[in-house]
Design an enzyme around this catalytic site. Structure first.
Site, mmCIF file in Angstrom:
data_model
loop_
_atom_site.group_PDB
_atom_site.id
_atom_site.type_symbol
_atom_site.label_atom_id
_atom_site.label_comp_id
_atom_site.label_asym_id
_atom_site.label_seq_id
_atom_site.Cartn_x
_atom_site.Cartn_y
_atom_site.Cartn_z
ATOM 1 N N SER A 12 0.851 -1.192 0.000
ATOM 2 C CA SER A 12 0.000 0.000 0.000
ATOM 3 C C SER A 12 0.885 1.240 0.000
ATOM 4 O O SER A 12 1.697 1.432 0.910
ATOM 5 C CB SER A 12 -0.890 0.020 1.241
ATOM 6 O OG SER A 12 -1.415 1.333 1.411
ATOM 7 N N HIS A 37 -1.409 -1.466 -4.083
ATOM 8 C CA HIS A 37 -2.644 -1.163 -3.367
ATOM 9 C C HIS A 37 -2.756 0.356 -3.206
ATOM 10 O O HIS A 37 -1.865 1.005 -2.649
ATOM 11 C CB HIS A 37 -2.641 -1.858 -2.006
ATOM 12 C CG HIS A 37 -3.927 -1.737 -1.251
ATOM 13 N ND1 HIS A 37 -5.025 -2.526 -1.511
ATOM 14 C CD2 HIS A 37 -4.296 -0.907 -0.239
ATOM 15 C CE1 HIS A 37 -6.011 -2.197 -0.690
ATOM 16 N NE2 HIS A 37 -5.594 -1.205 0.089
ATOM 17 N N ASP A 39 -4.997 3.464 -1.849
ATOM 18 C CA ASP A 39 -6.039 3.798 -0.877
ATOM 19 C C ASP A 39 -6.628 5.171 -1.176
ATOM 20 O O ASP A 39 -5.990 6.201 -0.952
ATOM 21 C CB ASP A 39 -5.451 3.793 0.537
ATOM 22 C CG ASP A 39 -5.174 2.379 1.026
ATOM 23 O OD1 ASP A 39 -6.105 1.557 0.998
ATOM 24 O OD2 ASP A 39 -4.028 2.105 1.420
ATOM 25 N N MET A 41 -9.275 7.912 -0.176
ATOM 26 C CA MET A 41 -10.062 8.332 0.997
ATOM 27 C C MET A 41 -10.635 9.717 0.747
ATOM 28 O O MET A 41 -9.930 10.599 0.249
ATOM 29 C CB MET A 41 -9.162 8.387 2.233
ATOM 30 C CG MET A 41 -8.443 7.085 2.523
ATOM 31 S SD MET A 41 -7.485 7.205 4.044
ATOM 32 C CE MET A 41 -6.643 5.624 4.014
ATOM 33 N N HIS A 70 -8.647 0.705 -3.593
ATOM 34 C CA HIS A 70 -9.519 0.516 -2.428
ATOM 35 C C HIS A 70 -10.239 1.840 -2.181
ATOM 36 O O HIS A 70 -9.627 2.797 -1.706
ATOM 37 C CB HIS A 70 -8.630 0.090 -1.243
ATOM 38 C CG HIS A 70 -9.339 -0.059 0.058
ATOM 39 N ND1 HIS A 70 -8.662 -0.189 1.267
ATOM 40 C CD2 HIS A 70 -10.658 -0.110 0.373
ATOM 41 C CE1 HIS A 70 -9.541 -0.313 2.253
ATOM 42 N NE2 HIS A 70 -10.755 -0.250 1.742
ATOM 43 N N MET A 72 -12.347 4.131 -0.237
ATOM 44 C CA MET A 72 -12.932 4.460 1.066
ATOM 45 C C MET A 72 -13.647 5.792 0.909
ATOM 46 O O MET A 72 -13.237 6.827 1.437
ATOM 47 C CB MET A 72 -11.821 4.521 2.128
ATOM 48 C CG MET A 72 -11.325 3.134 2.518
ATOM 49 S SD MET A 72 -9.689 3.162 3.281
ATOM 50 C CE MET A 72 -8.674 3.167 1.809
ATOM 51 N N MET A 141 -10.993 -6.086 6.058
ATOM 52 C CA MET A 141 -10.218 -5.033 6.736
ATOM 53 C C MET A 141 -9.851 -5.523 8.137
ATOM 54 O O MET A 141 -10.715 -5.911 8.921
ATOM 55 C CB MET A 141 -11.034 -3.744 6.853
ATOM 56 C CG MET A 141 -11.207 -2.966 5.553
ATOM 57 S SD MET A 141 -9.670 -2.579 4.710
ATOM 58 C CE MET A 141 -8.812 -1.587 5.948
ATOM 59 N N ASP A 179 -6.185 -6.503 4.694
ATOM 60 C CA ASP A 179 -5.581 -5.162 4.666
ATOM 61 C C ASP A 179 -5.600 -4.546 6.058
ATOM 62 O O ASP A 179 -6.670 -4.323 6.622
ATOM 63 C CB ASP A 179 -6.398 -4.300 3.683
ATOM 64 C CG ASP A 179 -5.881 -2.883 3.533
ATOM 65 O OD1 ASP A 179 -4.780 -2.568 4.011
ATOM 66 O OD2 ASP A 179 -6.610 -2.077 2.901
HETATM 67 C C1 DX5 Z 1 -6.074 1.666 5.826
HETATM 68 C C2 DX5 Z 1 -5.686 1.257 4.422
HETATM 69 C C3 DX5 Z 1 -4.560 0.301 4.354
HETATM 70 C C4 DX5 Z 1 -3.264 0.818 4.942
HETATM 71 C C5 DX5 Z 1 -2.545 -0.336 5.532
HETATM 72 O O1 DX5 Z 1 -7.187 2.475 5.727
HETATM 73 O O2 DX5 Z 1 -6.785 0.675 3.759
HETATM 74 O O3 DX5 Z 1 -4.355 -0.125 3.012
HETATM 75 O O4 DX5 Z 1 -2.411 1.431 4.010
HETATM 76 O O5 DX5 Z 1 -1.425 0.159 6.197
HETATM 77 P P1 DX5 Z 1 -0.647 -0.744 7.248
HETATM 78 O O6 DX5 Z 1 -0.091 -1.914 6.484
HETATM 79 O O7 DX5 Z 1 0.423 0.182 7.734
HETATM 80 O O8 DX5 Z 1 -1.623 -1.138 8.300
HETATM 81 ZN ZN ZN Z 2 -6.438 -0.310 1.800
#
Ligand code: DX5
Ligand code: ZN
Length: 224
Positions: A12, A37, A39, A41, A70, A72, A141, A179
């Site tokens: 990620s 990956h 993310d 948000m 992903h 969010m 998650m 994740d």
């Molecule tokens: C959290 C994300 C993850 C995050 C994981 O909201 O969806 O993908 O980057 O990070 P680590 O591996 O540091 O928990």
């Molecule tokens: Zn993620």
């Protein structure tokens, strides 16, 4: 079944230097990562904000690895066509984020990406089981989404096992991704519970030996 193959690793980039994301994806590609990956948000569905579809456009040009996006975000149905056009290989939506999960999964496929479904730690696993036939990726998650570097929630292993059992019972070949909070010392347990894809952010990009070596260490940790 698909999970007998070596698990895939999806670093990620949330924990990478956002001013140098091109270097980050080049490093993990060189190290043999399977997917990137990404993310997304929106500051509403989760209390943090990252980036939008233009970042996916630009990452698409910076790496040949599949982009595992992903989402969010609230109302993902308004955005999935744009992220598919940007070059997302997988587009994963939260079951909590829309009133029309099946329609949004169909819209993702129609737009040319592979649909994924995920759920927050406090959401019962039963909420995703009805959608497994329609997805190429089920994501469990194992932290509350929003931030990297949180501790792995142990009770998510039971959810991973429940999704694995449901996929196998229906002979579905969707990938099962986990994740959040995955480190070298718990990755093998996550795979043993049935995961085929491991996400790791801080464990890759904050490793003292750098992301290339960290990716290689993960490969060894989850090798079958
Ligand atoms: C959290 C994300 C993850 C995050 C994981 O909201 O969806 O993908 O980057 O990070 P680590 O591996 O540091 O928990
Ligand atoms: Zn993620």
């Amino acid at each position: 079944m698909g999970h007998d193959a070596s698990p895939k690793l999806a670093p990620s980039i949330l924990s990478a230097d956002f001013a140098r994301l091109g270097d980050a994806v080049a490093a993990i590609e060189r190290a043999g990562a399977d997917w990137v990956h990404v993310d997304v948000m929106d500051g509403h569905f989760v209390p943090n904000l990252t980036f939008g579809p233009k970042m996916v456009d630009d990452l698409r040009k910076a790496t040949s690895l599949p982009l595992d996006v992903h989402l969010m975000i609230e109302r993902p149905e308004d955005w999935v066509a744009r992220y598919a056009e940007a070059g997302a290989a997988y587009l994963t939506i939260h079951v909590e984020a829309t009133r029309d999960v099946p329609g949004t999964l169909r819209a993702i496929r129609t737009a040319g990406a592979r649909p994924g479904i995920t759920l927050n730690p406090e959401t019962p696993v039963e909420s995703v089981l009805p959608h497994l036939d329609e997805v190429d990726l089920a994501l469990v998650m194992s932290v509350h989404p929003g931030f990297g570097g949180q501790a792995f929630i142990e009770s998510s292993l039971a959810k991973v096992a429940a999704v694995r059992a449901a996929l196998d019972a229906r002979r579905l070949r969707a990938d099962l991704e986990v994740d959040g909070g995955i480190k070298l010392d718990n990755a093998a347990r996550v795979v043993a519970a049935g995961a085929t894809v491991i996400v790791a952010g801080s464990a890759i990009f904050e490793d003292a030996e750098g992301p290339v070596r960290a990716t290689e260490k993960f490969r060894m940790a989850v090798r079958r």
